[in-house]
Design an enzyme around this catalytic site. Structure first.
Site, PDB file in Angstrom:
ATOM      1  N   GLY A  37       5.922   6.388  10.057  1.00 47.14           N
ATOM      2  CA  GLY A  37       6.838   7.255   9.322  1.00 47.14           C
ATOM      3  C   GLY A  37       7.316   8.490  10.050  1.00 47.14           C
ATOM      4  CD  GLU A  92       1.784  11.475   7.878  1.00 54.72           C
ATOM      5  OE1 GLU A  92       2.603  10.848   8.578  1.00 54.72           O
ATOM      6  OE2 GLU A  92       0.831  10.916   7.301  1.00 54.72           O
ATOM      7  CG  ASP A  93       5.785  10.066   6.935  1.00 58.59           C
ATOM      8  OD1 ASP A  93       4.615  10.464   6.705  1.00 58.59           O
ATOM      9  OD2 ASP A  93       6.155   8.907   6.681  1.00 58.59           O
ATOM     10  CG  ASP A  96       1.559  11.352  -2.272  1.00 61.33           C
ATOM     11  OD1 ASP A  96       1.727  12.233  -3.130  1.00 61.33           O
ATOM     12  OD2 ASP A  96       1.557  10.140  -2.562  1.00 61.33           O
ATOM     13  CG  PHE A 145       8.719   6.400  -3.025  1.00 60.24           C
ATOM     14  CD1 PHE A 145       7.334   6.394  -2.881  1.00 60.24           C
ATOM     15  CD2 PHE A 145       9.496   5.747  -2.068  1.00 60.24           C
ATOM     16  CE1 PHE A 145       6.742   5.748  -1.809  1.00 60.24           C
ATOM     17  CE2 PHE A 145       8.906   5.106  -0.999  1.00 60.24           C
ATOM     18  CZ  PHE A 145       7.530   5.102  -0.863  1.00 60.24           C
ATOM     19  NE  ARG A 158       8.908   2.155   8.816  1.00 55.97           N
ATOM     20  CZ  ARG A 158       7.860   2.742   8.263  1.00 55.97           C
ATOM     21  NH1 ARG A 158       7.849   4.045   8.101  1.00 55.97           N
ATOM     22  NH2 ARG A 158       6.825   2.033   7.843  1.00 55.97           N
TER      23      ARG A 158
HETATM   24  P1  IMP Z   1      -1.432  10.461   1.407  1.00 57.93           P
HETATM   25  O1  IMP Z   1      -2.514   9.837   2.236  1.00 57.93           O
HETATM   26  O2  IMP Z   1      -1.630  10.216  -0.070  1.00 57.93           O
HETATM   27  O3  IMP Z   1      -1.197  11.915   1.712  1.00 57.93           O
HETATM   28  O4  IMP Z   1      -0.124   9.654   1.699  1.00 57.93           O
HETATM   29  C1  IMP Z   1       0.625   9.905   2.829  1.00 57.93           C
HETATM   30  C2  IMP Z   1       1.350   8.645   3.230  1.00 57.93           C
HETATM   31  O5  IMP Z   1       1.882   7.941   2.104  1.00 57.93           O
HETATM   32  C3  IMP Z   1       2.527   9.026   4.093  1.00 57.93           C
HETATM   33  O6  IMP Z   1       2.173   9.003   5.439  1.00 57.93           O
HETATM   34  C4  IMP Z   1       3.545   7.964   3.743  1.00 57.93           C
HETATM   35  O7  IMP Z   1       3.362   6.855   4.583  1.00 57.93           O
HETATM   36  C5  IMP Z   1       3.202   7.539   2.335  1.00 57.93           C
HETATM   37  N1  IMP Z   1       4.091   8.180   1.330  1.00 57.93           N
HETATM   38  C6  IMP Z   1       3.744   9.051   0.382  1.00 57.93           C
HETATM   39  N2  IMP Z   1       4.790   9.424  -0.362  1.00 57.93           N
HETATM   40  C7  IMP Z   1       5.858   8.772   0.156  1.00 57.93           C
HETATM   41  C8  IMP Z   1       7.269   8.762  -0.169  1.00 57.93           C
HETATM   42  O8  IMP Z   1       7.775   9.413  -1.104  1.00 57.93           O
HETATM   43  N3  IMP Z   1       8.049   7.962   0.600  1.00 57.93           N
HETATM   44  C9  IMP Z   1       7.561   7.225   1.650  1.00 57.93           C
HETATM   45  N4  IMP Z   1       6.268   7.214   1.985  1.00 57.93           N
HETATM   46  C10 IMP Z   1       5.417   7.977   1.244  1.00 57.93           C
HETATM   47 MG    MG Z   2       3.062   7.733   6.957  1.00 56.94          MG
END
Ligand code: IMP
Ligand code: MG
Length: 174
Positions: A37, A92-93, A96, A145, A158
Site C-alpha cells: 500500500g 505506511e499508507d 487503522d 474505506f 492502487r
Molecule cells: P491496521 O493494522 O488495523 O492499522 O490496518 C492497517 C492496514 O489495513 C493498512 O496497511 C491497509 O493495508 C489496511 N487498511 C485499513 N484501512 C484501509 C482503507 O480504508 N483502505 C485500504 N486499506 C486499508
Molecule cells: Mg498496508
C-alpha cells in the site's frame, strides 16, 4: 468521491518529506516501505529527501475477523538490511487499528533497531486499538474505506493518482 487529488497529495508529501529530511539529517536513516500500500507514497516521499539514505521493503499480512486487523502478523517479505543500531523510518499508507505497525515496530526493536518511527499518509483517527502513534501523518481521515495512491480494495485501485472514498456498494456486493 475524491478526497485528496494529485496536487493536494503532492503538496502534502513534499511537506512531510521536508520534515522527515530535517529530522533525520546526519542520522543515516533506513527508510522501510510497508508493501504494497505504501509504495507510491514511499516513492514520492523519498524523492523529497535530498541526502543519501538506505531503503528497504517489508510485506506483512494480518489475519482476523471483520475489517480491523488482529491475530497473527505474517511476514511475507522481510527486510534485507541488518537493522541493528539503525534509525528506522517505517512508511505506511494508512493506520487503522494500529495492529500492523505496532507489531512491526516491536519486531524491529527486538532486532536491535536504535529507533523506529512512523510516517503514514493517512491516519484513521478514532479507530486505534493499539498503542502506536505516528510521528508524521499526511491527513486524518474518518472511518470510511479509501482507495487509490497505493491503497487497494481487493488488490484493485492502487494505481489511481488520487485518494477516494470507495462507494460502499462495491464491497456490499462482496
Ligand atoms: P491496521 O493494522 O488495523 O492499522 O490496518 C492497517 C492496514 O489495513 C493498512 O496497511 C491497509 O493495508 C489496511 N487498511 C485499513 N484501512 C484501509 C482503507 O480504508 N483502505 C485500504 N486499506 C486499508
Ligand atoms: Mg498496508
Amino acid at each position: 468521491m475524491i478526497l485528496y487529488d494529485a496536487d493536494t497529495l503532492s503538496a502534502r508529501v513534499k511537506e512531510l518529506g521536508k520534515e522527515v529530511e530535517t529530522f533525520y539529517r546526519g542520522k543515516d536513516p533506513l527508510v522501510v516501505c510497508v508493501l504494497k500500500g505504501a509504495v507510491i507514497f514511499f516513492s514520492d516521499l523519498i524523492r523529497n529527501i535530498s541526502y543519501v539514505l538506505d531503503i528497504d521493503f517489508i510485506r506483512v499480512s494480518t489475519y482476523g475477523t471483520g475489517s480491523a486487523s488482529s491475530g497473527d502478523l505474517k511476514i511475507k517479505k522481510d527486510v534485507e538490511s541488518d537493522v541493528k543500531g539503525r534509525d528506522v523510518l517505517l512508511v505506511e499508507d494508512i493506520l487503522d487499528s494500529g495492529y500492523t505497525l505496532y507489531c512491526l515496530k516491536q519486531l524491529l526493536l527486538e532486532r536491535g533497531a536504535a529507533s523506529v518511527r512512523v510516517v503514514t499518509l493517512l491516519n484513521k483517527r478514532g479507530r486505534r486499538e493499539y498503542d502506536i502513534r505516528p510521528e508524521w501523518r499526511g491527513f486524518d481521515v474518518g472511518g470510511e474505506f479509501v482507495v487509490g495512491y497505493g491503497l487497494d480494495y481487493a488488490e484493485r485501485y492502487r494505481n489511481l493518482p488520487y485518494v477516494a472514498i470507495l462507494d460502499p456498494a462495491v464491497y456490499r456486493k462482496g
